[in-house]
Write a protein that holds these residues in place. Sequence first.
Motif, PDB file in Angstrom:
ATOM      1  N   SER A  26      -3.130   4.184  -1.637  1.00 18.25           N
ATOM      2  CA  SER A  26      -3.371   3.580  -2.992  1.00 18.25           C
ATOM      3  C   SER A  26      -2.457   2.160  -3.413  1.00 18.25           C
ATOM      4  O   SER A  26      -1.560   1.983  -2.572  1.00 18.25           O
ATOM      5  CB  SER A  26      -3.006   4.449  -4.394  1.00 18.25           C
ATOM      6  OG  SER A  26      -1.554   4.778  -4.142  1.00 18.25           O
ATOM      7  N   GLN A  27      -3.036   1.381  -4.320  1.00 18.62           N
ATOM      8  CA  GLN A  27      -2.344   0.085  -4.476  1.00 18.62           C
ATOM      9  C   GLN A  27      -2.396  -0.185  -6.039  1.00 18.62           C
ATOM     10  O   GLN A  27      -2.777  -1.368  -6.233  1.00 18.62           O
ATOM     11  CB  GLN A  27      -3.264  -1.064  -3.653  1.00 18.62           C
ATOM     12  CG  GLN A  27      -2.945  -1.072  -2.177  1.00 18.62           C
ATOM     13  CD  GLN A  27      -3.688  -2.224  -1.363  1.00 18.62           C
ATOM     14  OE1 GLN A  27      -5.199  -2.114  -1.555  1.00 18.62           O
ATOM     15  NE2 GLN A  27      -3.031  -3.082  -0.762  1.00 18.62           N
TER      16      GLN A  27
ATOM     17  N   THR B  70       0.781  -1.291  -0.030  1.00 19.05           N
ATOM     18  CA  THR B  70      -0.078   0.113  -0.006  1.00 19.05           C
ATOM     19  C   THR B  70       0.889   1.427  -0.075  1.00 19.05           C
ATOM     20  O   THR B  70       1.892   1.453   0.824  1.00 19.05           O
ATOM     21  CB  THR B  70      -0.725  -0.032   1.371  1.00 19.05           C
ATOM     22  OG1 THR B  70      -1.563  -1.195   1.195  1.00 19.05           O
ATOM     23  CG2 THR B  70      -1.806   1.159   1.214  1.00 19.05           C
ATOM     24  N   HIS B  71       0.592   2.179  -1.279  1.00 22.60           N
ATOM     25  CA  HIS B  71       1.300   3.290  -0.983  1.00 22.60           C
ATOM     26  C   HIS B  71       0.775   4.442  -0.250  1.00 22.60           C
ATOM     27  O   HIS B  71      -0.522   4.660  -0.463  1.00 22.60           O
ATOM     28  CB  HIS B  71       1.566   4.012  -2.574  1.00 22.60           C
ATOM     29  CG  HIS B  71       2.318   2.907  -3.466  1.00 22.60           C
ATOM     30  ND1 HIS B  71       3.773   3.033  -3.386  1.00 22.60           N
ATOM     31  CD2 HIS B  71       2.124   1.788  -4.081  1.00 22.60           C
ATOM     32  CE1 HIS B  71       4.330   2.092  -4.352  1.00 22.60           C
ATOM     33  NE2 HIS B  71       3.166   1.267  -4.559  1.00 22.60           N
ATOM     34  N   ILE B  72       1.342   4.870   0.724  1.00 21.10           N
ATOM     35  CA  ILE B  72       0.860   5.846   1.750  1.00 21.10           C
ATOM     36  C   ILE B  72       1.717   7.331   1.557  1.00 21.10           C
ATOM     37  O   ILE B  72       2.888   7.165   1.250  1.00 21.10           O
ATOM     38  CB  ILE B  72       1.093   5.554   3.133  1.00 21.10           C
ATOM     39  CG1 ILE B  72       0.328   4.053   3.280  1.00 21.10           C
ATOM     40  CG2 ILE B  72       0.233   6.492   4.153  1.00 21.10           C
ATOM     41  CD1 ILE B  72       0.696   3.408   4.779  1.00 21.10           C
ATOM     42  N   HIS B  73       0.772   8.146   1.088  1.00 22.11           N
ATOM     43  CA  HIS B  73       1.319   9.552   0.749  1.00 22.11           C
ATOM     44  C   HIS B  73       0.933  10.670   1.625  1.00 22.11           C
ATOM     45  O   HIS B  73      -0.282  10.720   1.778  1.00 22.11           O
ATOM     46  CB  HIS B  73       1.114   9.857  -0.784  1.00 22.11           C
ATOM     47  CG  HIS B  73       1.499  11.203  -1.199  1.00 22.11           C
ATOM     48  ND1 HIS B  73       0.824  12.108  -1.820  1.00 22.11           N
ATOM     49  CD2 HIS B  73       2.823  11.730  -1.280  1.00 22.11           C
ATOM     50  CE1 HIS B  73       1.476  13.144  -2.188  1.00 22.11           C
ATOM     51  NE2 HIS B  73       2.698  12.817  -1.919  1.00 22.11           N
TER      52      HIS B  73
ATOM     53  N   LYS C  80      -8.485   2.847 -11.684  1.00 19.23           N
ATOM     54  CA  LYS C  80      -7.182   2.396 -11.156  1.00 19.23           C
ATOM     55  C   LYS C  80      -6.444   3.530 -10.354  1.00 19.23           C
ATOM     56  O   LYS C  80      -5.744   3.185  -9.314  1.00 19.23           O
ATOM     57  CB  LYS C  80      -6.375   1.603 -11.749  1.00 19.23           C
ATOM     58  CG  LYS C  80      -5.547   2.111 -12.842  1.00 19.23           C
ATOM     59  CD  LYS C  80      -4.913   1.041 -13.799  1.00 19.23           C
ATOM     60  CE  LYS C  80      -4.106   1.981 -14.921  1.00 19.23           C
ATOM     61  NZ  LYS C  80      -3.445   0.711 -15.670  1.00 19.23           N
ATOM     62  N   HIS C  81      -6.509   4.827 -10.668  1.00 16.24           N
ATOM     63  CA  HIS C  81      -5.415   6.009 -10.080  1.00 16.24           C
ATOM     64  C   HIS C  81      -6.290   6.515  -9.048  1.00 16.24           C
ATOM     65  O   HIS C  81      -5.940   7.321  -8.573  1.00 16.24           O
ATOM     66  CB  HIS C  81      -5.192   6.739 -11.322  1.00 16.24           C
ATOM     67  CG  HIS C  81      -4.054   6.211 -12.451  1.00 16.24           C
ATOM     68  ND1 HIS C  81      -3.023   5.760 -11.964  1.00 16.24           N
ATOM     69  CD2 HIS C  81      -4.722   5.664 -13.567  1.00 16.24           C
ATOM     70  CE1 HIS C  81      -2.449   5.420 -13.078  1.00 16.24           C
ATOM     71  NE2 HIS C  81      -3.344   5.342 -14.042  1.00 16.24           N
ATOM     72  N   MET C  82      -7.503   6.162  -8.741  1.00 12.91           N
ATOM     73  CA  MET C  82      -8.464   6.743  -7.636  1.00 12.91           C
ATOM     74  C   MET C  82      -7.671   6.247  -6.309  1.00 12.91           C
ATOM     75  O   MET C  82      -7.417   5.229  -6.066  1.00 12.91           O
ATOM     76  CB  MET C  82      -9.891   6.404  -7.589  1.00 12.91           C
ATOM     77  CG  MET C  82     -10.577   6.957  -6.914  1.00 12.91           C
ATOM     78  SD  MET C  82     -12.521   6.935  -7.098  1.00 12.91           S
ATOM     79  CE  MET C  82     -12.984   5.202  -6.406  1.00 12.91           C
ATOM     80  N   LYS C  83      -7.580   7.267  -5.434  1.00  8.38           N
ATOM     81  CA  LYS C  83      -6.935   7.142  -4.216  1.00  8.38           C
ATOM     82  C   LYS C  83      -8.021   7.329  -3.092  1.00  8.38           C
ATOM     83  O   LYS C  83      -8.796   8.070  -3.226  1.00  8.38           O
ATOM     84  CB  LYS C  83      -5.993   7.823  -4.147  1.00  8.38           C
ATOM     85  CG  LYS C  83      -4.574   7.685  -5.048  1.00  8.38           C
ATOM     86  CD  LYS C  83      -3.583   8.802  -4.873  1.00  8.38           C
ATOM     87  CE  LYS C  83      -2.516   8.554  -5.858  1.00  8.38           C
ATOM     88  NZ  LYS C  83      -1.642   9.680  -6.012  1.00  8.38           N
TER      89      LYS C  83
ATOM     90  N   ARG D 185      -7.825  -2.204   2.212  1.00 10.73           N
ATOM     91  CA  ARG D 185      -6.482  -1.222   2.479  1.00 10.73           C
ATOM     92  C   ARG D 185      -6.808   0.439   1.693  1.00 10.73           C
ATOM     93  O   ARG D 185      -6.340   1.209   2.351  1.00 10.73           O
ATOM     94  CB  ARG D 185      -5.344  -1.965   2.103  1.00 10.73           C
ATOM     95  CG  ARG D 185      -4.905  -2.810   3.063  1.00 10.73           C
ATOM     96  CD  ARG D 185      -4.106  -4.007   2.861  1.00 10.73           C
ATOM     97  NE  ARG D 185      -3.796  -4.770   3.958  1.00 10.73           N
ATOM     98  CZ  ARG D 185      -4.587  -5.651   4.546  1.00 10.73           C
ATOM     99  NH1 ARG D 185      -5.781  -5.845   3.927  1.00 10.73           N
ATOM    100  NH2 ARG D 185      -4.330  -6.427   5.278  1.00 10.73           N
ATOM    101  N   SER D 186      -7.352   0.009   0.562  1.00  7.99           N
ATOM    102  CA  SER D 186      -7.455   1.417  -0.210  1.00  7.99           C
ATOM    103  C   SER D 186      -8.681   1.613  -0.837  1.00  7.99           C
ATOM    104  O   SER D 186      -8.936   2.668  -1.493  1.00  7.99           O
ATOM    105  CB  SER D 186      -6.334   1.336  -1.200  1.00  7.99           C
ATOM    106  OG  SER D 186      -6.240   0.383  -2.070  1.00  7.99           O
ATOM    107  N   ARG D 187      -9.644   0.649  -1.107  1.00  4.76           N
ATOM    108  CA  ARG D 187     -10.720   0.945  -2.229  1.00  4.76           C
ATOM    109  C   ARG D 187     -12.043   0.399  -1.423  1.00  4.76           C
ATOM    110  O   ARG D 187     -12.596  -0.529  -1.729  1.00  4.76           O
ATOM    111  CB  ARG D 187     -10.484  -0.071  -3.207  1.00  4.76           C
ATOM    112  CG  ARG D 187      -9.469   0.505  -4.351  1.00  4.76           C
ATOM    113  CD  ARG D 187      -9.634   1.973  -4.777  1.00  4.76           C
ATOM    114  NE  ARG D 187     -10.710   1.914  -5.480  1.00  4.76           N
ATOM    115  CZ  ARG D 187     -10.735   2.245  -6.889  1.00  4.76           C
ATOM    116  NH1 ARG D 187      -9.390   1.906  -7.573  1.00  4.76           N
ATOM    117  NH2 ARG D 187     -11.881   2.301  -7.302  1.00  4.76           N
TER     118      ARG D 187
END
Length: 128
Positions: free
Chosen positions: A21-22, A8-11, A120-123, A82-84
């Motif tokens: 995002s993943q 999981t990318h956490i920004h 897919k680019h939705m965070k 985790r992200s969606r």
Amino acid sequence: PVVDYLGTHIHYPGDGTVEFSQIPYLCKIMEDFPEQITATKASPAADYLFKVRDEAEATFLDEDRANAFHHATAQLGFLRARSRPDIDPAVAFLTTRVRKPDEDDWGKLKRVLQYLKGTKHMKLTISV
């Protein structure tokens, strides 16, 4: 800064928000799926999501496709948690169908994947 934790990318953009995002994991789900997902959908489920055919009328998946269904549903569960969260109702329903999925369930799974392909680019963004 961007942190990668369990895929999981956490920004932390510095504006009081946190983004999750993943995208690489989502791409892997698409690659693992035995059919190419080419179309996109505006929502992860249609109004017939919770409709199930009687067993006498259903066409059940063969073993290979049933295993692919189970695998993709498990992957979507990880993604959803985790992200969606937007795919939660559809994935929750699909998890109830992994024991004996039919062609209708396969179509519902493909719809979730088509939705994810288009988003897919939705965070997931949370304000802190």
